[in-house]
Write a protein that holds these residues in place. Structure first.
Motif, PDB file in Angstrom:
ATOM      1  N   ALA A   1      13.696  10.268  -7.131  1.00  0.00           N
ATOM      2  CA  ALA A   1      13.163  10.274  -8.743  1.00  0.00           C
ATOM      3  C   ALA A   1      13.187   8.712  -9.482  1.00  0.00           C
ATOM      4  O   ALA A   1      11.892   8.371 -10.343  1.00  0.00           O
ATOM      5  N   GLY A   2      13.903   7.793  -8.961  1.00  0.00           N
ATOM      6  CA  GLY A   2      14.043   6.475  -9.654  1.00  0.00           C
ATOM      7  C   GLY A   2      13.245   5.834  -9.103  1.00  0.00           C
ATOM      8  O   GLY A   2      13.126   4.935  -9.384  1.00  0.00           O
ATOM      9  N   VAL A   3      12.008   5.773  -7.258  1.00  0.00           N
ATOM     10  CA  VAL A   3      11.697   5.335  -7.119  1.00  0.00           C
ATOM     11  C   VAL A   3      10.240   5.127  -6.943  1.00  0.00           C
ATOM     12  O   VAL A   3       9.649   4.708  -7.997  1.00  0.00           O
ATOM     13  N   ARG A   4       9.986   6.756  -7.967  1.00  0.00           N
ATOM     14  CA  ARG A   4       8.687   7.011  -8.334  1.00  0.00           C
ATOM     15  C   ARG A   4       9.082   6.467  -9.954  1.00  0.00           C
ATOM     16  O   ARG A   4       7.895   5.645 -10.118  1.00  0.00           O
TER      17      ARG A   4
ATOM     18  N   LYS B   1       1.154  -1.434   0.002  1.00  0.00           N
ATOM     19  CA  LYS B   1       0.147   0.121   0.071  1.00  0.00           C
ATOM     20  C   LYS B   1       0.417   1.580   0.193  1.00  0.00           C
ATOM     21  O   LYS B   1       0.355   2.121  -0.576  1.00  0.00           O
ATOM     22  N   ALA B   2       1.798   0.865   0.413  1.00  0.00           N
ATOM     23  CA  ALA B   2       2.994   2.051   0.547  1.00  0.00           C
ATOM     24  C   ALA B   2       4.515   2.221   0.398  1.00  0.00           C
ATOM     25  O   ALA B   2       4.829   0.296   1.263  1.00  0.00           O
ATOM     26  N   VAL B   3       5.440   2.383  -0.425  1.00  0.00           N
ATOM     27  CA  VAL B   3       6.664   2.668  -0.680  1.00  0.00           C
ATOM     28  C   VAL B   3       7.420   3.695   0.061  1.00  0.00           C
ATOM     29  O   VAL B   3       7.228   4.646  -0.195  1.00  0.00           O
ATOM     30  N   LEU B   4       8.430   2.867   1.002  1.00  0.00           N
ATOM     31  CA  LEU B   4       8.914   4.309   2.356  1.00  0.00           C
ATOM     32  C   LEU B   4      10.118   4.483   1.729  1.00  0.00           C
ATOM     33  O   LEU B   4      11.123   4.041   0.577  1.00  0.00           O
ATOM     34  N   ALA B   5      10.514   5.400   2.053  1.00  0.00           N
ATOM     35  CA  ALA B   5      11.944   6.179   0.546  1.00  0.00           C
ATOM     36  C   ALA B   5      12.705   7.197   1.916  1.00  0.00           C
ATOM     37  O   ALA B   5      12.039   7.883   1.987  1.00  0.00           O
ATOM     38  N   CYS B   6      14.020   6.849   2.110  1.00  0.00           N
ATOM     39  CA  CYS B   6      14.849   7.796   3.140  1.00  0.00           C
ATOM     40  C   CYS B   6      15.729   9.051   2.296  1.00  0.00           C
ATOM     41  O   CYS B   6      16.365   8.039   1.647  1.00  0.00           O
TER      42      CYS B   6
ATOM     43  N   VAL C   1       4.990  12.350  -5.383  1.00  0.00           N
ATOM     44  CA  VAL C   1       5.474  12.373  -3.981  1.00  0.00           C
ATOM     45  C   VAL C   1       4.071  12.127  -3.119  1.00  0.00           C
ATOM     46  O   VAL C   1       3.665  13.537  -3.495  1.00  0.00           O
ATOM     47  N   ASP C   2       3.649  11.236  -2.314  1.00  0.00           N
ATOM     48  CA  ASP C   2       1.744  11.210  -1.454  1.00  0.00           C
ATOM     49  C   ASP C   2       2.363  11.747   0.096  1.00  0.00           C
ATOM     50  O   ASP C   2       1.993  12.571   0.022  1.00  0.00           O
TER      51      ASP C   2
ATOM     52  N   HIS D   1       1.886   0.700 -10.926  1.00  0.00           N
ATOM     53  CA  HIS D   1       1.890   0.326  -9.078  1.00  0.00           C
ATOM     54  C   HIS D   1       1.640   2.003  -8.322  1.00  0.00           C
ATOM     55  O   HIS D   1       1.932   2.559  -8.591  1.00  0.00           O
ATOM     56  N   PRO D   2       0.295   1.666  -7.615  1.00  0.00           N
ATOM     57  CA  PRO D   2      -1.020   2.185  -6.889  1.00  0.00           C
ATOM     58  C   PRO D   2      -0.185   2.957  -5.830  1.00  0.00           C
ATOM     59  O   PRO D   2      -0.694   3.503  -5.098  1.00  0.00           O
ATOM     60  N   ALA D   3       0.646   2.298  -4.980  1.00  0.00           N
ATOM     61  CA  ALA D   3       1.202   2.382  -3.468  1.00  0.00           C
ATOM     62  C   ALA D   3       1.483   3.379  -3.793  1.00  0.00           C
ATOM     63  O   ALA D   3       1.844   4.208  -4.402  1.00  0.00           O
ATOM     64  N   LEU D   4       1.236   4.211  -2.112  1.00  0.00           N
ATOM     65  CA  LEU D   4       1.566   6.176  -2.149  1.00  0.00           C
ATOM     66  C   LEU D   4       3.572   5.661  -1.816  1.00  0.00           C
ATOM     67  O   LEU D   4       3.497   4.519  -1.637  1.00  0.00           O
ATOM     68  N   LEU D   5       3.815   6.615  -2.188  1.00  0.00           N
ATOM     69  CA  LEU D   5       5.825   7.354  -2.334  1.00  0.00           C
ATOM     70  C   LEU D   5       5.245   7.676  -0.541  1.00  0.00           C
ATOM     71  O   LEU D   5       5.339   9.397  -1.229  1.00  0.00           O
ATOM     72  N   PHE D   6       6.157   7.824   0.057  1.00  0.00           N
ATOM     73  CA  PHE D   6       6.514   8.351   1.099  1.00  0.00           C
ATOM     74  C   PHE D   6       7.938   8.841   1.344  1.00  0.00           C
ATOM     75  O   PHE D   6       8.560   7.804   1.399  1.00  0.00           O
TER      76      PHE D   6
END
Ligand code: PLP
Length: 396
Positions: A152-155, A134-139, A187-188, A163-168
């Motif tokens: 930008a690469g994660v996006r 449901k969500a992808v986390l990136a520090c 980014v969400d 994939h519709p997951a949210l990006l945090f």
């Protein structure tokens, strides 16, 4: 101790005089009818720092950790799956917070010194055909290791997998210092903290939330009260807050946003890059290594520097503080004793960086580390000279 002290930890950072003065105001009425004249334009201007048109900014009286909690509790439900990479103490702590809230975290462990493994994210997202994640986390900037990741690469990984997951994104030690593009990178939720690039004391979690993430809040079942976006939205729209706001900090935030926008974000990022590169040149001249394994991971806000075997970085940090009044960052968790960190973010210039590097050399020599006195400072001076002459001449 006579003279100044040096704060070179990667946050809290030095608070500029202008921001300090802006906070030094008598207590004010948080329900005053003219408060919205101050708060509503501030909410708008903060969006410029996040580089967003669509996003909504929230100010929670909290440290960055509260921002992590607000992000997940407003959008997710118990048992939801999130994808997260762990490659340092802060990426670890966000995962821990998710687990304590009852989320299922698919952890991708990477070496401490590397960043978000975008290729592995891409594989996992492609394989997740039922969209359980449901969500992808990136520090964005792992403060423990001095590593900046490619958001930008994660996006791209999300988009390529459709994939519709949210990006945090945890931008606590990057936003307002290193380029961050909320809308362009899709980014969400972005989480920032007051005490780093915003040059304020700790005490504000500054979030920016996309319309998609706000829509998720309606069905999100994780418990929340203090950090509920809905209460903020209801009161912020008229320029007020759901509970007593730390108005002195928010007055300071107004000054900090003004300073950032007056300098111009591009110039703020370029300044951090240039000063950070000066520190890196010094480290190379000392024949020492950064924790960040490759150039692409180099952080423009903090350098984690490995001490040669046989030296204790805690002893070095203690000596720097006690003898010279210089605060350096400790090695965290498994890096404890092995690295020391130089924070180079916020209200910073060449004068300050050279003083910190010079004093660090003195400390290294005192501790018996074999470096040539002046070598690191010399390398940084050369870099600043080569890259700064045009700027300096233009300013004269
Ligand atoms: C990248 C990162 N994320 C999160 C945090 C946690 O923020 P706080 O200590 O303000 O709760 C920090 C703190 O240094 C950080 O550097």
């Amino acid at each position: 101790m006579a003279g100044i002290r040096g704060l070179f930890i990667p946050g809290p950072t030095n608070v500029p005089e202008r921001v300090r003065r802006a906070m030094d105001v008598p207590m004010e009425d948080q329900r005053a009818p003219d408060l919205p004249d101050f708060t509503l334009p501030l909410f708008q201007d903060l969006k410029r720092i996040f580089q967003t048109q669509e996003g909504q900014v929230f100010l929670f009286p909290s440290s960055g950790t509260g921002g992590w909690e607000a992000a997940i509790t407003n959008t997710l439900s118990p048992g939801d799956k999130v994808l997260a990479a762990r490659f340092g103490q802060f990426s670890h702590l966000w995962i821990d917070l998710c687990q304590r809230h009852g989320l299922e975290v698919e952890i991708v462990d990477a070496e401490w010194g590397e960043g978000v493994p975008v290729e592995i994210y891409a594989e996992k997202l492609k394989a997740d055909r039922d969209h359980k994640i449901k969500a992808v986390l990136a520090c964005q900037n792992e403060t423990a290791t001095g590593v900046t990741s490619d958001i930008a690469g994660v996006r791209r990984a999300l988009d390529e997998a459709k994939h519709p997951a949210l990006l945090f994104v945890d931008g606590v030690s990057s936003i307002a210092s290193i380029d961050f593009k909320m809308d362009e990178w899709g980014v969400d939720i972005a989480v920032a903290g007051s005490q780093k690039g915003f040059m304020l004391p700790p005490g504000l979690a500054i979030l920016c939330v996309s319309p998609k993430a706000l829509a998720m809040a309606k069905d999100a079942k994780l418990h929340r009260c203090y950090f509920d976006f809905a209460d903020m939205i209801r009161t912020n729209k008229d320029g007020f807050f759901p509970y007593t706001p730390p108005l002195n900090l928010i007055r300071g935030l107004r000054a900090s946003v003004d300073m950032l926008l007056e300098e111009g974000l591009e110039k703020v990022f370029a300044r951090h890059h240039r000063l950070g590169e000066g520190v890196r040149r010094a480290v190379a001249a000392w024949n020492m290594k950064l924790c960040a394994k490759e150039k692409r991971w180099h952080s423009d806000t903090v350098s984690a520097i490995q001490l040669p075997d046989g030296f204790d970085s805690n002893a070095l940090i203690r000596h720097a503080y006690r003898r010279y009044g210089l605060s350096l960052g400790m090695g965290l968790a498994k890096l404890n004793g092995k690295v020391f960190r130089i924070g180079h973010l916020g209200d910073l210039n060449e004068l300050m960086v050279l003083s910190a590097l010079g004093t660090t050399e003195l400390v290294l020599r005192d501790q018996g580390v074999s470096i040539k006195a002046g070598s690191g400072v010399g390398a940084a001076i050369e870099h600043f000279h080569q890259t700064g002459t045009a700027l300096a001449v233009a300013a004269e």
